[in-house]
Design a protein around this motif. Structure first.
Motif, mmCIF file in Angstrom:
data_model
loop_
_atom_site.group_PDB
_atom_site.id
_atom_site.type_symbol
_atom_site.label_atom_id
_atom_site.label_comp_id
_atom_site.label_asym_id
_atom_site.label_seq_id
_atom_site.Cartn_x
_atom_site.Cartn_y
_atom_site.Cartn_z
ATOM 1 N N LYS A 4 -4.993 3.370 4.355
ATOM 2 C CA LYS A 4 -4.987 4.644 3.649
ATOM 3 C C LYS A 4 -5.381 5.790 4.571
ATOM 4 C CE LYS A 4 -7.130 6.997 -0.305
ATOM 5 N NZ LYS A 4 -7.657 8.124 0.500
ATOM 6 N N ARG A 5 -6.432 5.591 5.375
ATOM 7 C CA ARG A 5 -6.957 6.670 6.203
ATOM 8 C C ARG A 5 -6.095 6.933 7.432
ATOM 9 N NH1 ARG A 5 -12.227 5.061 9.254
ATOM 10 N NH2 ARG A 5 -10.603 3.836 10.292
ATOM 11 N N ASP A 6 -5.743 5.873 8.160
ATOM 12 C CA ASP A 6 -5.104 6.045 9.471
ATOM 13 C C ASP A 6 -3.583 6.085 9.409
ATOM 14 O OD1 ASP A 6 -7.658 5.963 10.551
ATOM 15 O OD2 ASP A 6 -7.594 3.796 10.906
ATOM 16 N N ASP A 62 -1.022 14.275 4.880
ATOM 17 C CA ASP A 62 -1.794 15.516 4.865
ATOM 18 C C ASP A 62 -1.420 16.452 6.002
ATOM 19 O OD1 ASP A 62 -3.104 14.499 2.701
ATOM 20 O OD2 ASP A 62 -4.823 13.768 3.829
ATOM 21 N N ASN A 122 0.825 -1.206 0.000
ATOM 22 C CA ASN A 122 0.000 0.000 0.000
ATOM 23 C C ASN A 122 0.858 1.255 0.000
ATOM 24 O OD1 ASN A 122 -3.200 -0.396 0.538
ATOM 25 N ND2 ASN A 122 -2.066 -2.142 1.361
ATOM 26 N N ASP A 153 -2.666 8.679 4.883
ATOM 27 C CA ASP A 153 -3.214 10.023 4.691
ATOM 28 C C ASP A 153 -3.030 10.905 5.915
ATOM 29 O OD1 ASP A 153 -3.951 9.252 2.202
ATOM 30 O OD2 ASP A 153 -6.087 9.046 2.617
ATOM 31 N N THR A 154 -3.088 10.309 7.094
ATOM 32 C CA THR A 154 -2.950 11.096 8.322
ATOM 33 C C THR A 154 -1.614 11.824 8.385
ATOM 34 O OG1 THR A 154 -4.389 9.577 9.517
ATOM 35 C CG2 THR A 154 -2.955 10.984 10.836
ATOM 36 N N HIS A 170 -8.654 0.281 3.346
ATOM 37 C CA HIS A 170 -9.226 1.584 3.684
ATOM 38 C C HIS A 170 -8.606 2.139 4.964
ATOM 39 C CE1 HIS A 170 -12.172 4.775 4.245
ATOM 40 N NE2 HIS A 170 -12.400 4.298 5.457
ATOM 41 N N ASN A 171 -8.419 1.273 5.972
ATOM 42 C CA ASN A 171 -7.841 1.728 7.247
ATOM 43 C C ASN A 171 -6.380 2.138 7.081
ATOM 44 O OD1 ASN A 171 -10.293 1.201 8.477
ATOM 45 N ND2 ASN A 171 -9.686 -0.827 9.206
ATOM 46 N N GLU A 186 -11.496 -3.654 3.774
ATOM 47 C CA GLU A 186 -11.570 -2.766 4.940
ATOM 48 C C GLU A 186 -10.175 -2.419 5.447
ATOM 49 O OE1 GLU A 186 -13.456 -2.699 9.488
ATOM 50 O OE2 GLU A 186 -13.774 -4.427 8.152
ATOM 51 N N ARG A 189 1.218 4.378 -3.052
ATOM 52 C CA ARG A 189 1.051 5.815 -2.810
ATOM 53 C C ARG A 189 2.298 6.616 -3.143
ATOM 54 N NH1 ARG A 189 -3.102 7.644 0.236
ATOM 55 N NH2 ARG A 189 -2.314 9.638 -0.539
ATOM 56 N N SER A 217 1.951 8.451 12.589
ATOM 57 C CA SER A 217 0.626 7.865 12.399
ATOM 58 C C SER A 217 0.727 6.390 12.780
ATOM 59 C CB SER A 217 0.149 8.015 10.949
ATOM 60 O OG SER A 217 1.036 7.344 10.068
#
Length: 281
Positions: A138-140, A147, A34, A143-144, A135-136, A132, A38, A106
């Protein structure tokens, strides 16, 4: 680029399949894939927090990536160093991604037995809840920290905002304070701090400091224009003879005026009205 969300996973897993020793290795390999998707690039193992510029960037996991019970992998993203730490404890895998330039972190945590069914086969058999999990990640985890601006950028933004506020003399809503009469301020902008902070409160400590005695009140100073309590009969009355706030009719022989340097006292409230004056007419 292919629209398949799993594009590249099979190739990545084939390169490390022979190195898989335990279920946590599958989780780390999936997280690595992952990161590569990115734009991260692997530059080796270890926790060295500096870049030399000679690192070789790769999309593959480095040799020895799972040589110990825990994981420490180094990545580069947008010329910044990131360190991935993976710690197994009590059946859980805790993964932290740290940006070395400002130590921003993160993290994500999974229960290994619930996440991984087996260490080989298709993605559906190894990671039944891979959608799922993607998604976790990427988000946690990604991206955290991507960004989040660096602390240097935050400091520069705060300084710029502060300078803009302090220098906005042309603000049409800004009301300049009025200085006290006879007082010349040390600076033209009364909203700013005085240039010499050592003079703040000096008049409270030094009764002879200009422009006055601070909190030490001088009853005979020029700014205190009160009537002399001794006015009345020649020689005056002793101080304290008239309690504060008590009604007192000044008395004394006619022609006794105020003391030199004093203003005339106000007329007695009980004086007779002028001739012909009728308050009922």
């Amino acid at each position: 680029m292919s629209s398949d969300p799993l594009f590249g996973w099979d190739l990545t897993f084939k390169t490390v399949e022979k190195d898989i020793k335990q279920k946590s290795d599958v989780v780390v390999a999936f997280i690595h894939w992952n990161l590569i998707k990115r734009g991260f690039r692997s530059i080796g193992i270890g926790d060295e927090s500096t870049l030399t510029g000679d690192e070789s960037k790769s999309e593959l996991l480095p040799a020895g990536w799972n040589g110990s019970g825990n994981y420490t992998l180094r990545y580069v993203f947008e010329e910044k160093l990131f360190i991935l730490h993976g710690l197994t404890t009590n059946g859980n895998l805790i993964v932290n991604l740290m940006r070395s330039v400002d130590l921003a972190v993160s993290n994500i945590a999974v229960t290994i037995e619930e996440m991984v069914n087996q260490t080989s086969g298709s993605i559906d058999k190894m990671l039944p809840n891979y959608k799922e999990f993607m998604h976790n990640i990427k988000r946690d985890l990604i991206d955290t920290i991507i960004d989040k601006p660096t602390s240097t950028a935050q400091t520069q933004t705060a300084n710029t905002t502060s300078a803009t506020y302090r220098n906005s003399n042309d603000d049409p809503l800004r009301v300049m304070p009025r200085p006290m009469p006879g007082v010349v301020p040390d600076n033209h902008d009364l909203w700013d701090l005085p240039p010499n902070l050592r003079n703040v409160g000096r008049s409270d400590l030094d009764p002879f400091a200009p422009p006055g005695g601070g909190m030490i009140f001088n009853p005979f100073g020029p700014i205190r224009d009160i009537e002399s309590p001794g006015l009345g009969i020649p020689g005056g009355l002793p101080r304290g003879s008239v309690p504060p706030g008590a009604r007192f009719d000044p008395f004394g022989p006619p022609g006794v005026g105020p003391l030199p340097g004093r203003r005339p006292p106000p007329p007695d409230a009980d004086h007779f009205p002028p001739p012909g004056d009728n308050m009922f007419m």
